[in-house]
Every structure is written in C-alpha cells, then in structure tokens.
Design a protein around this motif. Structure first.
Motif, mmCIF file in Angstrom:
data_model
loop_
_atom_site.group_PDB
_atom_site.id
_atom_site.type_symbol
_atom_site.label_atom_id
_atom_site.label_comp_id
_atom_site.label_asym_id
_atom_site.label_seq_id
_atom_site.Cartn_x
_atom_site.Cartn_y
_atom_site.Cartn_z
ATOM 1 N N ALA A 112 0.837 -1.208 0.000
ATOM 2 C CA ALA A 112 0.000 0.000 0.000
ATOM 3 C C ALA A 112 0.870 1.256 0.000
ATOM 4 O O ALA A 112 0.603 2.225 -0.721
ATOM 5 C CB ALA A 112 -0.934 -0.006 1.209
ATOM 6 N N HIS A 124 -8.529 -1.497 -0.045
ATOM 7 C CA HIS A 124 -8.232 -2.385 1.082
ATOM 8 C C HIS A 124 -9.442 -3.262 1.385
ATOM 9 O O HIS A 124 -10.492 -2.764 1.777
ATOM 10 C CB HIS A 124 -7.845 -1.570 2.319
ATOM 11 C CG HIS A 124 -7.402 -2.415 3.479
ATOM 12 N ND1 HIS A 124 -7.323 -1.923 4.763
ATOM 13 C CD2 HIS A 124 -7.009 -3.719 3.562
ATOM 14 C CE1 HIS A 124 -6.905 -2.884 5.574
ATOM 15 N NE2 HIS A 124 -6.716 -3.980 4.863
ATOM 16 N N THR A 145 -2.201 1.029 6.763
ATOM 17 C CA THR A 145 -2.860 0.779 5.471
ATOM 18 C C THR A 145 -4.105 1.642 5.316
ATOM 19 O O THR A 145 -4.307 2.299 4.280
ATOM 20 C CB THR A 145 -3.220 -0.710 5.321
ATOM 21 O OG1 THR A 145 -2.033 -1.498 5.454
ATOM 22 C CG2 THR A 145 -3.860 -0.988 3.973
ATOM 23 N N THR A 149 -5.398 4.472 2.311
ATOM 24 C CA THR A 149 -6.263 3.755 1.368
ATOM 25 C C THR A 149 -7.231 4.725 0.693
ATOM 26 O O THR A 149 -7.677 5.697 1.305
ATOM 27 C CB THR A 149 -7.026 2.641 2.114
ATOM 28 O OG1 THR A 149 -6.114 1.577 2.416
ATOM 29 C CG2 THR A 149 -8.189 2.086 1.305
#
Length: 368
Positions: A112, A124, A145, A149
C-alpha cells in the motif's frame, strides 16, 4: 474515462489466499460478460512453508502468481523493506491502476505504501477492523494501510464505524461482506478428511481443534505450559488435535509436553483443516480468521486473547473471548460440556458474494 482497469492483487501470507481466491473468480466472471478488467497476481513470498502457502493456491484453484517477489524471512523491518523494494521495481516496470490489498499482514501495509508513493490508488479488502492493541504487528499494519487507502471494502458495520471515527468519508466506504467466507461457503462440500481422522478414530463432536501462535501465548514457556496443562486437564479426555504452527513447534519441542489425548500434527491444508473444524466439538485458538469460520459453521470457539478485531464473532457468532489467563480455561470448558454454549448467528452479507460486490464497485468507480 478509463477503458481498461488493471488491478494488482497482493497475496503474502496464508490468510490472504482465502481472501483473494473469490476476487480472482469474480474478475474472471466479469471478463466473460465483457468487462474490461485485468489483474496481476503478486505473491510477495512472505510465507514460504508449503502447507501454509503453495497448497492454498492448489486447493483453492488460484492461478500461478504472475510475480513472486520472494521476500520471505528476516525481521519484520527486513521483510517490509524487501517487499517494498520488490513491488516498487514491479510498478516502475509496469504500472497498474489499482493496488488491491487484503487483510492485515506485512505485505498489505508494504505494498500500500509503495503504491501510493507511485500514485497508484489503493483498495483495502477487510478495511476498518481494529483490536485496539498496538502490541500486535497486525494492528499497526491495519492502521497504516487504512490511513493511505482510497477505497475501503468492509466486512461489517462495526468496521464502517471505526473508519468514520478516523474521518473517512462515507462515499469511500463499501460494506461488501467477507471474502474469506466466500471461500468457505464455496469449498464446504469439498472439505477433505485428513489422515489423522482414521489414524486415531475421530468422531464428529468428540474432539477439539487447537491453534496457537501469538507471542502472548507461545513465547513464554511457563505461560504456554500452563495453558496446555489447563486445556488437557479440563477437556475430559477428548482428543485435542493441534496443527502446530512452525513458530510454536520450536518452543514445544523444548518443553516436552506430552499426553495421550494431545495430538500435535503438521500444519494442514485449507480443505483438511476446515474438515476438522466443521466437525469439532469446539475450537481453541488465538487466530482472528478462524473465529469467523467457526461463526459461520456454528462451532463453539474459545479465543485465548484479551482483545479481538472481530467483535461480531462474539456479539453475533459462536466465539467467546476468554483471555490469556490459564485459569479461564476451566470455566469455559464447564460451560461447553454443560451444554450452555451460545448458538450464534451469521453477520449480514456473509453470504458468499462479497467478492462480486467488490468488483462491481471497482468497475463503477472506473467509469467515473
């Protein structure tokens, strides 16, 4: 308007493989009906034990990866760095439109980060789940993450709420269900009886399945020994089937734990392991994903952790969070054998169609 959508699907460790299999199938179904969508399967190589990696591709019908970054081994920092270096080289050679990461392993976070720095959008799958425990590497992976995202695909409304608390706008959050359950429901009739079944004469509802691998449970020999002794003592002589994680195997070897009812076996493939889970009286685990599978299969589950990122398995499902204190084993076992374990129900949208919803959303976004 973008005519073709090219997606990188990232797989690095055992839990990822169950989650990507239905996504690839959904892409292929959409291709057959004329959708202009392609994928590149990137295996980071984070896990390299055959039963914990290769067999998942074989059993779940996942095509051979287009790329294997070979980034297994080393410390977490070394592994993260190796994955990032490998994935960056790949994107510089041939860029994708979207990096689709699943779950909360090191590969998820590493890819990511690389994607965003090269201006590739990130989706995600299983976004928004939280344990609140920063001592877990997975929790750090989730938080990092989700902070970078673009599109969030969630398993429950609880995950939606977690994301909204972090300031994520509603129009970037998509409640789709659970792709791991897509895989479970598709393969349930294909579960395979492992050799241990006949070797020791197992019977449905007359044994338990165990999995332990988290540092809080297995790193301290004294703690692990106490846990094992309590489980053995209070399981009323039922066979305890323990597919031993490589990490745990090394520790157990030094401890000499043995008992006629304890059967420590090699890690199993997906179809064999879930054959055992489906027919067990109960499962004792410290894994998050297994609690989702036991919830759908209606199998009592005891989680040896002080927190969980999957609270729906407790509020709705068959899971109970009993903690890491060995003394909690006895009352949990008494509840189980007394016939007082809850029946549980299945969360909304855990119906086998999560992957199809994800691809539908991605195709719609691609038309914008």
């Amino acid at each position: 308007m973008q005519k073709n959508l090219k997606i990188d699907i990232i797989a690095g460790a055992r839990p990822n493989f169950m989650k990507i299999a239905p996504i690839i199938e959904a892409i292929k179904r959409n291709q057959q009906t004329g959708a202009d969508i392609r994928y590149r399967l990137v295996h980071t190589g984070q896990h390299y034990d055959k039963n914990m990696s290769d067999s998942f591709f074989e059993q779940l019908g996942i095509p051979h990866p287009d790329v294997n970054l070979g980034a297994g081994g080393g410390t977490q920092a070394e592994q993260t760095a190796n994955i990032m270096i490998g994935y960056e080289k790949l994107l510089l050679q041939e860029k994708s439109d979207l990096c689709l990461v699943v779950g909360d392993v090191t590969s998820t976070m590493a890819c990511a980060i690389v994607a965003q720095k090269l201006h590739v959008k990130v989706g995600h799958v299983e976004a928004g789940i939280r344990s609140g425990d920063w001592s877990m590497p997975e929790e750090i992976n989730r938080m990092v993450t989700d902070s970078i995202t673009n599109y969030f695909f969630t398993t429950t409304t609880i995950a939606n709420d977690n994301l909204k608390k972090n300031g994520i706008e509603d129009d970037r959050i998509y409640l789709v269900g659970n792709t791991m359950i897509d895989t479970l429901l598709k393969n349930r009739e294909r579960f395979q009886q492992p050799s241990i079944w006949k070797e020791i004469g197992l019977e449905r509802g007359q044994y338990m399945v165990m999995t332990l691998h988290r540092p809080a449970n297995v790193d301290e020999e004294k703690k692990l020994k106490e846990l094992m002794n309590e489980i053995i003592t209070h399981s009323r002589g039922l066979p305890l089937i323990f597919p031993v994680h490589p990490r745990t195997a090394k520790i157990l070897q030094n401890m000499g734990i043995q008992h006629p009812s304890l059967h420590m076996i090699e890690p199993l493939g997906y179809l064999e392991f879930n054959y055992l889970v489906e027919k067990a009286k109960a499962v004792i685990t410290d894994s998050g994903g297994i609690t989702e599978e036991t919830t759908v299969m209606g199998v009592p589950c005891m989680t040896l952790r002080d927190n969980t990122e999957r609270p729906e398995t407790i509020t709705l499902g068959t899971n109970e969070l009993i903690g890491t204190d060995p003394k909690a084993i006895k009352p949990a076992m008494e509840k189980l054998f007394g016939g007082n374990w809850k029946k549980g129900s299945i969360p909304d949208l855990w119906d086998g169609h999560a992957a199809e919803r994800i691809i539908k959303h991605l195709l719609s976004l691609n038309r914008l």
